[in-house]
Design a protein around this motif. Sequence first.
Motif, PDB file in Angstrom:
ATOM      1  N   PRO A   9      94.180 -39.781 -40.199  1.00 22.50           N
ATOM      2  CA  PRO A   9      94.330 -40.256 -41.590  1.00 22.50           C
ATOM      3  C   PRO A   9      95.556 -39.662 -42.282  1.00 22.50           C
ATOM      4  CG  PRO A   9      92.071 -39.526 -41.187  1.00 22.50           C
ATOM      5  CD  PRO A   9      92.879 -39.136 -39.987  1.00 22.50           C
ATOM      6  N   VAL A  10      95.873 -38.406 -41.990  1.00 17.48           N
ATOM      7  CA  VAL A  10      97.069 -37.794 -42.582  1.00 17.48           C
ATOM      8  C   VAL A  10      98.324 -38.462 -42.015  1.00 17.48           C
ATOM      9  CG1 VAL A  10      98.408 -35.660 -42.785  1.00 17.48           C
ATOM     10  CG2 VAL A  10      95.928 -35.596 -43.069  1.00 17.48           C
ATOM     11  N   ARG A  11      98.309 -38.757 -40.717  1.00 15.44           N
ATOM     12  CA  ARG A  11      99.479 -39.413 -40.103  1.00 15.44           C
ATOM     13  C   ARG A  11      99.655 -40.844 -40.610  1.00 15.44           C
ATOM     14  NH1 ARG A  11      97.831 -36.618 -35.053  1.00 15.44           N
ATOM     15  NH2 ARG A  11      96.899 -38.543 -34.299  1.00 15.44           N
ATOM     16  N   ASN A  12      98.586 -41.441 -41.141  1.00 20.52           N
ATOM     17  CA  ASN A  12      98.718 -42.772 -41.739  1.00 20.52           C
ATOM     18  C   ASN A  12      99.543 -42.730 -43.023  1.00 20.52           C
ATOM     19  OD1 ASN A  12      97.281 -44.258 -39.885  1.00 20.52           O
ATOM     20  ND2 ASN A  12      95.321 -44.084 -40.970  1.00 20.52           N
ATOM     21  N   ARG A  13      99.606 -41.567 -43.674  1.00 20.72           N
ATOM     22  CA  ARG A  13     100.292 -41.466 -44.962  1.00 20.72           C
ATOM     23  C   ARG A  13     101.619 -40.715 -44.856  1.00 20.72           C
ATOM     24  NH1 ARG A  13      99.640 -44.688 -48.669  1.00 20.72           N
ATOM     25  NH2 ARG A  13     100.032 -43.189 -50.333  1.00 20.72           N
ATOM     26  N   GLY A  14     101.629 -39.597 -44.141  1.00 21.86           N
ATOM     27  CA  GLY A  14     102.810 -38.744 -44.096  1.00 21.86           C
ATOM     28  C   GLY A  14     104.011 -39.444 -43.481  1.00 21.86           C
ATOM     29  N   THR A  15     105.219 -39.050 -43.947  1.00 25.11           N
ATOM     30  CA  THR A  15     106.448 -39.705 -43.498  1.00 25.11           C
ATOM     31  C   THR A  15     107.417 -38.680 -42.904  1.00 25.11           C
ATOM     32  OG1 THR A  15     107.540 -39.355 -45.619  1.00 25.11           O
ATOM     33  CG2 THR A  15     106.250 -41.385 -45.370  1.00 25.11           C
ATOM     34  N   ILE A  16     108.373 -39.183 -42.134  1.00 22.69           N
ATOM     35  CA  ILE A  16     109.389 -38.287 -41.564  1.00 22.69           C
ATOM     36  C   ILE A  16     110.237 -37.694 -42.687  1.00 22.69           C
ATOM     37  CG2 ILE A  16     111.047 -40.178 -41.112  1.00 22.69           C
ATOM     38  CD1 ILE A  16     111.957 -38.576 -38.630  1.00 22.69           C
ATOM     39  N   GLY A  17     110.547 -38.505 -43.700  1.00 22.52           N
ATOM     40  CA  GLY A  17     111.369 -37.997 -44.796  1.00 22.52           C
ATOM     41  C   GLY A  17     110.679 -36.874 -45.549  1.00 22.52           C
ATOM     42  N   GLY A  18     109.397 -37.079 -45.822  1.00 17.29           N
ATOM     43  CA  GLY A  18     108.633 -36.047 -46.522  1.00 17.29           C
ATOM     44  C   GLY A  18     108.526 -34.776 -45.711  1.00 17.29           C
ATOM     45  N   SER A  19     108.333 -34.937 -44.396  1.00 29.01           N
ATOM     46  CA  SER A  19     108.211 -33.757 -43.532  1.00 29.01           C
ATOM     47  C   SER A  19     109.483 -32.925 -43.582  1.00 29.01           C
ATOM     48  CB  SER A  19     107.945 -34.187 -42.081  1.00 29.01           C
ATOM     49  OG  SER A  19     106.718 -34.866 -41.996  1.00 29.01           O
ATOM     50  N   LEU A  20     110.638 -33.583 -43.455  1.00 25.79           N
ATOM     51  CA  LEU A  20     111.898 -32.840 -43.437  1.00 25.79           C
ATOM     52  C   LEU A  20     112.206 -32.259 -44.821  1.00 25.79           C
ATOM     53  CD1 LEU A  20     114.277 -34.948 -41.146  1.00 25.79           C
ATOM     54  CD2 LEU A  20     112.476 -33.337 -40.537  1.00 25.79           C
ATOM     55  N   CYS A  21     111.913 -33.031 -45.879  1.00 28.67           N
ATOM     56  CA  CYS A  21     112.248 -32.568 -47.230  1.00 28.67           C
ATOM     57  C   CYS A  21     111.321 -31.452 -47.710  1.00 28.67           C
ATOM     58  CB  CYS A  21     112.217 -33.731 -48.217  1.00 28.67           C
ATOM     59  SG  CYS A  21     113.624 -34.835 -47.999  1.00 28.67           S
ATOM     60  N   GLU A  36     113.301 -31.752 -62.696  1.00 29.79           N
ATOM     61  CA  GLU A  36     111.868 -31.906 -62.997  1.00 29.79           C
ATOM     62  C   GLU A  36     111.227 -33.078 -62.276  1.00 29.79           C
ATOM     63  OE1 GLU A  36     110.565 -29.501 -64.396  1.00 29.79           O
ATOM     64  OE2 GLU A  36     112.510 -28.597 -64.901  1.00 29.79           O
ATOM     65  N   ALA A  37     112.038 -33.880 -61.561  1.00 31.70           N
ATOM     66  CA  ALA A  37     111.496 -35.050 -60.868  1.00 31.70           C
ATOM     67  C   ALA A  37     111.369 -34.762 -59.379  1.00 31.70           C
ATOM     68  CB  ALA A  37     112.414 -36.252 -61.084  1.00 31.70           C
ATOM     69  N   ARG A  38     110.316 -35.287 -58.772  1.00 35.72           N
ATOM     70  CA  ARG A  38     110.135 -35.174 -57.320  1.00 35.72           C
ATOM     71  C   ARG A  38     109.782 -36.538 -56.756  1.00 35.72           C
ATOM     72  NH1 ARG A  38     108.829 -29.997 -55.108  1.00 35.72           N
ATOM     73  NH2 ARG A  38     108.717 -31.067 -53.114  1.00 35.72           N
ATOM     74  N   VAL A  39     110.288 -36.795 -55.549  1.00 36.46           N
ATOM     75  CA  VAL A  39     109.910 -38.005 -54.821  1.00 36.46           C
ATOM     76  C   VAL A  39     108.539 -37.772 -54.202  1.00 36.46           C
ATOM     77  CG1 VAL A  39     110.425 -39.374 -52.767  1.00 36.46           C
ATOM     78  CG2 VAL A  39     112.270 -38.715 -54.315  1.00 36.46           C
ATOM     79  N   VAL A  40     107.661 -38.784 -54.257  1.00 31.70           N
ATOM     80  CA  VAL A  40     106.405 -38.717 -53.522  1.00 31.70           C
ATOM     81  C   VAL A  40     106.328 -39.922 -52.588  1.00 31.70           C
ATOM     82  CG1 VAL A  40     104.990 -39.917 -55.267  1.00 31.70           C
ATOM     83  CG2 VAL A  40     103.918 -38.319 -53.656  1.00 31.70           C
ATOM     84  N   ALA A  41     105.981 -39.636 -51.329  1.00 30.58           N
ATOM     85  CA  ALA A  41     105.755 -40.721 -50.357  1.00 30.58           C
ATOM     86  C   ALA A  41     104.301 -40.580 -49.896  1.00 30.58           C
ATOM     87  CB  ALA A  41     106.752 -40.623 -49.213  1.00 30.58           C
ATOM     88  N   GLY A  42     104.067 -39.901 -48.765  1.00 31.32           N
ATOM     89  CA  GLY A  42     102.691 -39.686 -48.329  1.00 31.32           C
ATOM     90  C   GLY A  42     101.944 -38.757 -49.269  1.00 31.32           C
ATOM     91  N   GLY A  43     102.642 -37.762 -49.792  1.00 32.45           N
ATOM     92  CA  GLY A  43     102.041 -36.846 -50.756  1.00 32.45           C
ATOM     93  C   GLY A  43     101.165 -35.766 -50.153  1.00 32.45           C
ATOM     94  N   HIS A  44     101.089 -35.708 -48.820  1.00 28.69           N
ATOM     95  CA  HIS A  44     100.142 -34.775 -48.208  1.00 28.69           C
ATOM     96  C   HIS A  44     100.637 -33.339 -48.132  1.00 28.69           C
ATOM     97  CE1 HIS A  44      97.657 -38.148 -47.660  1.00 28.69           C
ATOM     98  NE2 HIS A  44      96.766 -37.489 -46.966  1.00 28.69           N
ATOM     99  N   SER A  45     101.874 -33.090 -48.513  1.00 29.66           N
ATOM    100  CA  SER A  45     102.329 -31.712 -48.743  1.00 29.66           C
ATOM    101  C   SER A  45     102.447 -31.455 -50.241  1.00 29.66           C
ATOM    102  CB  SER A  45     103.688 -31.471 -48.076  1.00 29.66           C
ATOM    103  OG  SER A  45     103.573 -31.590 -46.686  1.00 29.66           O
ATOM    104  N   LEU A  46     103.027 -32.429 -50.955  1.00 26.42           N
ATOM    105  CA  LEU A  46     103.315 -32.220 -52.382  1.00 26.42           C
ATOM    106  C   LEU A  46     102.048 -32.149 -53.232  1.00 26.42           C
ATOM    107  CD1 LEU A  46     105.360 -31.913 -54.617  1.00 26.42           C
ATOM    108  CD2 LEU A  46     105.624 -34.392 -54.690  1.00 26.42           C
ATOM    109  N   LEU A  47     101.107 -33.089 -53.032  1.00 27.25           N
ATOM    110  CA  LEU A  47      99.917 -33.089 -53.899  1.00 27.25           C
ATOM    111  C   LEU A  47      99.082 -31.815 -53.734  1.00 27.25           C
ATOM    112  CD1 LEU A  47      98.839 -36.860 -53.848  1.00 27.25           C
ATOM    113  CD2 LEU A  47     100.122 -35.633 -55.594  1.00 27.25           C
ATOM    114  N   PRO A  48      98.842 -31.327 -52.495  1.00 23.68           N
ATOM    115  CA  PRO A  48      98.135 -30.044 -52.393  1.00 23.68           C
ATOM    116  C   PRO A  48      98.890 -28.907 -53.090  1.00 23.68           C
ATOM    117  CG  PRO A  48      98.069 -31.172 -50.286  1.00 23.68           C
ATOM    118  CD  PRO A  48      98.990 -31.959 -51.176  1.00 23.68           C
TER     119      PRO A  48
END
Lengths: 179, 294
Positions: B106-118, B28-40
């Motif tokens: 602006p999206v590249r300011n937040r998004g991360t390599i880890g988030g992209s791969l995960c 039930e837990a998720r990691v959030v970094a940039g959040g630009h995939s998860l939050l949408p």
Amino acid sequence: MRITVNVNGEDHTREVEPRHLLVRFLRDDLDLTGTHWGCDTSNCGTCVVLMDGEPVKSCTVLAVMAAGHEIRTVEGLAGTAGGDQLDPVQQGFIEEHGLQCGFCTPGMMLTGRALLDRNPDPSEQEIREAISGQLCRCTGYLNIVRSIQWAAKKQAESAAAATAAPTAAPAATLAGGQS
Amino acid sequence: MQVPASFDYQRAQSVDEALELLRRHGEEARVVAGGHSLLPMMKLRLAGPELLVDINELHELDYIEVVGDELRVGALTRHRALLESELVGRHFPIVHDAEKVIADPPVRNRGTIGGSLCQADPSEDLSAVCGALHARTVIRGAAGERIVPMADFHRGPYETAVGVGEMLVEVRIPVRPGAGSAYEKVERKAGDWAVAAAGVALTLREGRIADAGVGLAAVGAGALELPAVQDLLDGREPSEALYEEAGRLASEHCSPVTDSRGSAEYKRHLAGELTRRALRRAVARAGAAVEREA
């Protein structure tokens, strides 16, 4: 959750739900409605604010994620040079007709400000890239680019004038749009 | 107005704390970094975690450095940092090719390599890039770290090798002499997801291709590495005839579907053509690297 966010140099403490979006926090809780709310999907870029000096889309940042960080909105642009003086970027949008309907304008100006803070003399290409995440539905991009160029030129002139006459009042060097 | 369903939020102060939170809350837990995939996805109710573990304060996961013959990139490294890194551009021009066409500033300011791969979205660009580069991922859990090759990292669309109570912490990319790489993407509009994209990485040794890697994006799952194309290329001298054959194989070894971005047939055509283009540029860059290093 109780959070404190620094917005335009002032700490604001509020009780918020974790799911509260930064754009709603700014608009609904702090009444800073200069930040516009558009597509809600991080596409249009009208909700751009500066987070620790860099543009972010505030519809895709949680308010709780902004806690402890510095947010700058369009309301925080004027006055940094003293008094209620417009920021050179704001003056540039007036001089070069950088807005029509005005919906994208706050985000565009903040991106212009962030760009000039990092790169005081950007090329046209660099300006175009900087605003490439923000849509102008009036398609007034050429004038937006010119507005930011105007601000860059104005800042360079002001800096040169300040060096030439270090005793001049800073307010005078930024006054008006008489370039 | 789109708002996610309710969830709890914890800001981790250390990797160990993040791992403990993830272990305790399980699926039930998720990691959030940039959040630009998860939050949408949460706004659309395609994801509904009960707890978000915010790792944005874990600056120890934000780095780009060469250690031995590897580039090591921390999972929290932002797209923007990758794009602005001279070290990355020098060794892996494919990363800069891709970063220039990933979303927008602006999206590249937040998004991360880890988030992209995960996120493990088959249309995501950095996954194909890391596939072509034969990258390895470092996954940390309570029991320590394990290393998973990029080819095994994605287990299917939106599924990865990262287990409950684990986190992706680092991406490792081999640094080789005489290396060249390139990424070619076709998108409907600036900053969009790819209609199709191809990444190629290789080295030139005495005029012959070695260490070839070919990865495709947006043409179905399982195309982050194409062994058939890689086997064809290794040991061969570069030629237009070889690129032609590699493109044909690439277009056969993918599984695009028709959607709003294009027909399956068009995407298959792009997979071949973009592989050829990326090969040409990668070989040219490898040739320049050989000369520069001589």
